[in-house]
Design a protein around this motif. Structure first.
Motif, short mmCIF file in Angstrom:
data_model
loop_
_atom_site.label_atom_id
_atom_site.label_comp_id
_atom_site.label_asym_id
_atom_site.label_seq_id
_atom_site.Cartn_x
_atom_site.Cartn_y
_atom_site.Cartn_z
N ASN A 7 2.01 -20.42 -0.44
CA ASN A 7 2.93 -21.53 -0.25
C ASN A 7 2.29 -22.80 -0.80
OD1 ASN A 7 5.04 -20.14 1.04
ND2 ASN A 7 3.90 -20.12 2.95
N SER A 8 3.13 -23.68 -1.34
CA SER A 8 2.65 -24.87 -2.03
C SER A 8 1.71 -25.70 -1.16
CB SER A 8 3.84 -25.73 -2.47
OG SER A 8 3.40 -26.88 -3.13
N GLY A 9 0.51 -25.99 -1.69
CA GLY A 9 -0.44 -26.85 -1.01
C GLY A 9 -1.09 -26.23 0.21
N SER A 10 -0.96 -24.90 0.40
CA SER A 10 -1.52 -24.27 1.59
C SER A 10 -2.21 -22.97 1.21
CB SER A 10 -0.42 -23.98 2.62
OG SER A 10 0.25 -22.78 2.32
N ALA A 11 -2.86 -22.36 2.20
CA ALA A 11 -3.52 -21.07 2.00
C ALA A 11 -2.71 -19.93 2.63
CB ALA A 11 -4.93 -21.11 2.59
N ASP A 12 -1.42 -20.18 2.92
CA ASP A 12 -0.56 -19.13 3.45
C ASP A 12 -0.13 -18.21 2.32
OD1 ASP A 12 -0.66 -20.21 5.99
OD2 ASP A 12 1.11 -21.46 5.69
N ILE A 13 -0.54 -16.95 2.39
CA ILE A 13 -0.20 -15.98 1.34
C ILE A 13 1.28 -15.63 1.43
CG2 ILE A 13 -0.64 -13.67 0.44
CD1 ILE A 13 -3.42 -13.81 1.65
N LYS A 14 1.95 -15.65 0.28
CA LYS A 14 3.34 -15.18 0.27
C LYS A 14 3.32 -13.66 0.37
CE LYS A 14 5.58 -18.99 -2.13
NZ LYS A 14 6.53 -19.38 -3.20
N PRO A 15 4.14 -13.10 1.25
CA PRO A 15 4.07 -11.65 1.53
C PRO A 15 4.23 -10.77 0.30
CG PRO A 15 5.40 -12.75 3.17
CD PRO A 15 5.12 -13.78 2.12
N GLN A 16 5.00 -11.24 -0.72
CA GLN A 16 5.20 -10.41 -1.90
C GLN A 16 3.93 -10.22 -2.72
OE1 GLN A 16 7.00 -13.18 -1.21
NE2 GLN A 16 7.10 -14.57 -2.96
N SER A 17 2.84 -10.90 -2.34
CA SER A 17 1.56 -10.73 -3.03
C SER A 17 0.81 -9.49 -2.58
CB SER A 17 0.67 -11.96 -2.77
OG SER A 17 1.33 -13.16 -3.10
N MET A 18 1.33 -8.81 -1.56
CA MET A 18 0.56 -7.73 -0.94
C MET A 18 0.41 -6.51 -1.84
SD MET A 18 -0.62 -8.88 1.84
CE MET A 18 -1.19 -7.43 2.73
N GLY A 19 1.22 -6.38 -2.88
CA GLY A 19 1.07 -5.25 -3.79
C GLY A 19 -0.30 -5.24 -4.46
N ILE A 20 -0.76 -6.43 -4.85
CA ILE A 20 -2.08 -6.55 -5.49
C ILE A 20 -3.19 -6.34 -4.46
CG2 ILE A 20 -3.65 -8.15 -6.66
CD1 ILE A 20 -1.20 -9.37 -7.99
N ILE A 21 -3.06 -6.98 -3.31
CA ILE A 21 -4.09 -6.85 -2.27
C ILE A 21 -4.20 -5.40 -1.83
CG2 ILE A 21 -4.77 -7.59 0.05
CD1 ILE A 21 -3.40 -10.27 -0.55
N ARG A 22 -3.08 -4.71 -1.81
CA ARG A 22 -3.09 -3.28 -1.44
C ARG A 22 -3.90 -2.47 -2.46
NH1 ARG A 22 0.89 1.01 -2.49
NH2 ARG A 22 0.82 2.56 -0.82
N GLN A 23 -3.78 -2.81 -3.75
CA GLN A 23 -4.56 -2.08 -4.76
C GLN A 23 -6.06 -2.34 -4.60
OE1 GLN A 23 -3.34 -2.38 -8.84
NE2 GLN A 23 -1.54 -1.12 -8.49
N ILE A 24 -6.41 -3.57 -4.24
CA ILE A 24 -7.84 -3.87 -4.00
C ILE A 24 -8.35 -3.03 -2.83
CG2 ILE A 24 -9.49 -5.68 -3.41
CD1 ILE A 24 -8.20 -5.93 -6.21
N TYR A 25 -7.54 -2.94 -1.79
CA TYR A 25 -7.90 -2.11 -0.63
C TYR A 25 -8.12 -0.66 -1.05
CZ TYR A 25 -6.21 1.37 2.72
OH TYR A 25 -6.02 2.52 3.43
N GLN A 26 -7.23 -0.13 -1.91
CA GLN A 26 -7.34 1.26 -2.33
C GLN A 26 -8.63 1.52 -3.08
OE1 GLN A 26 -3.56 1.49 -4.37
NE2 GLN A 26 -2.58 2.54 -2.66
N VAL A 27 -9.05 0.57 -3.91
CA VAL A 27 -10.33 0.71 -4.63
C VAL A 27 -11.50 0.71 -3.65
CG1 VAL A 27 -11.89 -0.37 -6.30
CG2 VAL A 27 -9.44 -0.31 -6.75
N MET A 28 -11.46 -0.20 -2.68
CA MET A 28 -12.57 -0.31 -1.72
C MET A 28 -12.60 0.89 -0.77
SD MET A 28 -12.84 -4.36 -0.87
CE MET A 28 -14.59 -4.20 -0.52
N GLN A 29 -11.43 1.45 -0.51
CA GLN A 29 -11.38 2.64 0.32
C GLN A 29 -11.96 3.85 -0.43
OE1 GLN A 29 -7.53 4.48 1.03
NE2 GLN A 29 -7.99 4.63 3.22
N GLN A 30 -11.70 3.90 -1.73
CA GLN A 30 -12.20 5.01 -2.54
C GLN A 30 -13.71 4.93 -2.72
OE1 GLN A 30 -10.01 5.90 -6.20
NE2 GLN A 30 -11.95 6.18 -7.28
N ASP A 31 -14.22 3.71 -2.97
CA ASP A 31 -15.66 3.52 -3.16
C ASP A 31 -16.21 2.70 -1.99
OD1 ASP A 31 -18.23 2.97 -3.93
OD2 ASP A 31 -17.72 2.15 -5.89
N GLN A 32 -16.73 3.39 -0.99
CA GLN A 32 -17.18 2.72 0.23
C GLN A 32 -18.41 1.84 0.01
OE1 GLN A 32 -15.70 2.77 3.29
NE2 GLN A 32 -14.00 3.94 2.41
N SER A 33 -19.06 1.99 -1.13
CA SER A 33 -20.25 1.16 -1.40
C SER A 33 -19.89 -0.14 -2.12
CB SER A 33 -21.25 1.95 -2.26
OG SER A 33 -20.69 2.22 -3.56
#
Length: 450
Positions: A349-375
């Motif tokens: 959201n403009s001028g804030s650190a509130d993530i817009k929910p539609q951004s979660m597709g990218i964050i989900r992919q980061i999670y999948q990488v970190m889940q696959q490689d626990q190190s």
């Protein structure tokens, strides 16, 4: 004796009629009894279903939001349809006739629950920006300079939002065409919709149509794909999909979808085109996924918007934050191979650190990488554009990096000691801060393998 016989001649028919009525009445009462019994069963079923749903919601709340008490979230209120008489934008005053609208910005302040709901959202925006339009450089009341139309329309302000919007006009064969470069084989489209005056009397044929066409002017073209989003409120109309390949229709379908609540509450539309495949999301939910609807090859070069069957002056539709980007690259493979990715697809959201929910597709992919490689450990780096104070931007960029880390930790349960954050503010631009496209490129998040 004769007198008694005459009396019996009257009494017997009446008695038979009475007996017949009793029998009919008994059958009628029996039917009523059965109906009452069924009605009682339905009432019990509805009550059990309601209580089961409430209990299920409580359980889901406790999973998605540890520590919550399981109360159901109230529905977002419908937009306020009263027009604004005067609204000041950038120091200039606009009148009712200039199109100012008194509509709340329902995208502001996205909470944890909304973020959690988007945790399975799998849309990933393209990584090479082709076009971005938030009308921030346009004057209220003007038709935007980077668009074309065969009718009219104007940029308007919304008194509860810092954003500007393009008001679209409904009519026969009217198109609104942004100056997007020729569309490639793979790309994504995103935008927000706002409505005013849409209600239970809105036509079942009132739609906003998104066209991908081989015609760059004001015709459908010989080759096209069309997705029609319904605005009707008295019935769930569904999303209509249609195409033409060399003027021949191959697909015409109406996909079941109840978008009535979404339409009233500033929905975010996401579209991904991967060669012949066309997918469409409304907020977090994917409604369309057709593998072979787009003509083969780079035929459809032009993006267009078309509105149909809205009541002039009463039912108004606006769009903003139009973003077209090439790619839609699988960030997981890029992060694993390069050890670093940069994306402007995580929105705040403009001028804030509130993530817009539609951004979660990218964050989900980061999670999948970190889940696959626990190190794997990552540094998350936030960047801003150059609008505002430099020190404030530095602080904001760090807060945004922290917000991304918090989403990975709270929603996807990644250990916090695997994530480090940093903010670079406006100090490391990759685009020109003097225009909306460059600013959009600079508002980005980097993930760097440690």
């Amino acid at each position: 004796m004769e007198r008694i016989k005459r009396s019996l001649q009257w009494i017997l028919p009446i008695f038979c009629l009475f007996v017949g009525l009793q029998e009919v009445n008994g059958q009628f009462l029996k039917k009523l009894g059965k109906r009452a019994e069924k009605a009682a069963e339905r009432t019990v079923e509805r009550r059990v279903e309601k209580e089961t749903t409430e209990k299920t919601d409580q359980v889901l709340d406790s999973i998605l939001e540890p520590g919550s008490k399981g109360g159901k979230e109230a529905k977002s209120p419908a937009p306020n349809n009263k027009p604004v008489e005067n609204t000041k934008v950038g120091g200039s005053e606009t009148s009712k006739n200039s199109g100012a609208a008194n509509i709340p910005n329902s995208s502001a302040g996205a909470g944890k629950k909304e973020i959690a709901i988007y945790s399975k959202f799998d849309f990933v925006p393209g990584d090479k920006l082709l076009f971005f339009e938030d009308f921030s450089d346009e004057f209220v009341g003007d038709f935007p300079s980077k668009w074309n139309t065969n009718a009219g329309g104007e940029v308007v302000s919304v008194n509860t939002s810092q954003e500007k919007w393009l008001e679209l006009i409904s009519g026969y064969n009217i198109y609104f065409i942004p100056d997007v470069p020729a569309l490639p084989d793979e790309y994504t489209i995103e935008f927000d919709i706002l409505t005013q005056g849409v209600d239970s009397k809105t036509s079942s044929t009132a739609i906003l149509r998104i066209d991908l066409s081989d015609d760059d002017k004001f015709k459908e073209g010989e080759n096209f794909v069309q997705a029609s989003i319904p605005f009707c409120q008295y019935s769930a109309i569904g999303i209509t999909m249609e195409n033409r390949i060399n003027s021949k229709r191959e697909i015409y379908s109406v996909v079941k979808a109840d978008l009535r609540d979404e339409i009233l509450n500033t929905p975010h539309i996401s579209i991904a085109v991967n060669k012949q495949r066309f997918r469409l999301w409304v907020n977090e939910e994917k409604h369309i996924d057709i593998p072979r609807i787009v003509p083969e090859g780079e035929v459809l070069k032009t993006l267009k918007f078309h509105m149909n069957n809205f009541k002039d002056g009463k039912e108004r539709v606006f769009i903003t934050n139009l973003k077209v980007a090439e790619g839609g690259v699988d960030l997981r493979r890029k992060l694993l191979s390069d050890g670093k990715i940069s994306t402007n697809g995580i929105l705040f959201n403009s001028g804030s650190a509130d993530i817009k929910p539609q951004s979660m597709g990218i964050i989900r992919q980061i999670y999948q990488v970190m889940q696959q490689d626990q190190s794997l450990k990552l540094k998350i780096v936030g960047h801003t554009d150059a609008d505002g104070d430099e020190a404030a931007n530095m602080k904001l960029s760090k807060q945004r990096a922290d917000a991304v880390k918090n989403a990975l930790v709270s929603v996807y349960k990644i250990s916090s000691d695997r994530l480090e954050t940093e903010g670079k503010g406006e100090t490391d631009p990759v685009g020109d801060n003097s225009n909306p496209e460059g600013k959009s490129q600079n508002r980005r998040v980097e993930f760097i393998s440690q």
